[in-house]
Scaffold this motif. Sequence first.
Motif, mmCIF file in Angstrom:
data_model
loop_
_atom_site.group_PDB
_atom_site.id
_atom_site.type_symbol
_atom_site.label_atom_id
_atom_site.label_comp_id
_atom_site.label_asym_id
_atom_site.label_seq_id
_atom_site.Cartn_x
_atom_site.Cartn_y
_atom_site.Cartn_z
ATOM 1 N N PHE A 78 0.826 -1.204 0.000
ATOM 2 C CA PHE A 78 0.000 0.000 0.000
ATOM 3 C C PHE A 78 0.864 1.260 0.000
ATOM 4 O O PHE A 78 0.514 2.267 -0.632
ATOM 5 C CB PHE A 78 -0.926 0.008 1.220
ATOM 6 C CG PHE A 78 -2.150 -0.844 1.060
ATOM 7 C CD1 PHE A 78 -3.327 -0.311 0.557
ATOM 8 C CD2 PHE A 78 -2.133 -2.179 1.425
ATOM 9 C CE1 PHE A 78 -4.468 -1.086 0.411
ATOM 10 C CE2 PHE A 78 -3.259 -2.976 1.283
ATOM 11 C CZ PHE A 78 -4.433 -2.431 0.771
ATOM 12 N N GLY A 109 0.787 3.976 -2.943
ATOM 13 C CA GLY A 109 0.388 5.341 -2.604
ATOM 14 C C GLY A 109 1.444 6.352 -2.993
ATOM 15 O O GLY A 109 1.130 7.446 -3.482
ATOM 16 N N SER A 110 2.694 6.011 -2.799
ATOM 17 C CA SER A 110 3.787 6.912 -3.133
ATOM 18 C C SER A 110 3.823 7.220 -4.623
ATOM 19 O O SER A 110 4.003 8.367 -5.042
ATOM 20 C CB SER A 110 5.115 6.300 -2.685
ATOM 21 O OG SER A 110 6.181 7.183 -2.914
ATOM 22 N N GLY A 119 -0.548 5.791 2.125
ATOM 23 C CA GLY A 119 -0.787 4.444 1.630
ATOM 24 C C GLY A 119 -0.451 3.402 2.673
ATOM 25 O O GLY A 119 -1.202 2.441 2.887
#
Length: 284
Positions: free
Chosen positions: A68, A72-73, A112
């Motif tokens: 995650f 997210g990054s 994330g």
Amino acid sequence: MHAWFFGSWWGDFVKNVFGIEGAVGIPAYGAMMTLAFVCGAVLVLFIYKKFSLKFGQLCWLVVYMAVFGLLGSHVFSLLFRIPEIDFSSWETIKSSALKLFSALMYYGGFLGGLLGLVVFCKKENVGFYKTGDMILIVLPLCHAIGRVGCFLAGCCYGRHTDGPLGVEFPYGSSVGKVIPTQLFEVGFNLLLFAALLLVYILVYKKGAETDGKRGLICGIYLTAYPVFRFIVEFFRDDTRGTILFLSVSQFISLFLFAYGVYVLVTVSKRLRKAVPSVGVGGQV
């Protein structure tokens, strides 16, 4: 700029010994990211039992947060830099979008990873704040090492300066000297890591009751780092997206700080309820 460990002599060594041409060493950024992960994993192995986790659960926690967090990054890096995409043709759209997606954004990875933590805690039925405390003890150390990688790669740099602290990326660049904001983050994150480690020693020491203090480390991190990040953003000059008159990171910092204050207030109320009041004559 792409910095490499070992340099040209490594390429000569690989060519002479193995007959392979083109080896230029190990990318410094990737090496520091790997070192950050290894250091974080080793430290967590020393403390995870204090947070009521089993080894198998810890392994799944790492998987959830890594997946995650990386997603997210990358997504945030693309999402907040859409104006930089070249829409002149389908090929340019793909190439420019992939270039932006390949970059990393810290807060995207943080949020994330936070989502991964939520999913893990729901699945394993473990405490969110207590597990979060464990993660946030380690995170500043990993972040500091990662920012060394940013410094070596010449990304996440600051504004132009003629002062004595200015550095060039790379040396002799036409851009001139810039403020090494990466090193500011290295220093702050190391101090924050030391402070949170001290809190861990005091709060989670053997025999201490810790349930009422869960979330304390989360609250400290979520108030301390966003304030620092909000300030240091004024000194940065790399392209990273804006929302209104603030950078994306400053905008996110405001919400994280507010959440951190809420967490600290919640912990404070919980601790006050746990301490019995003393009435007249010293009777409880």
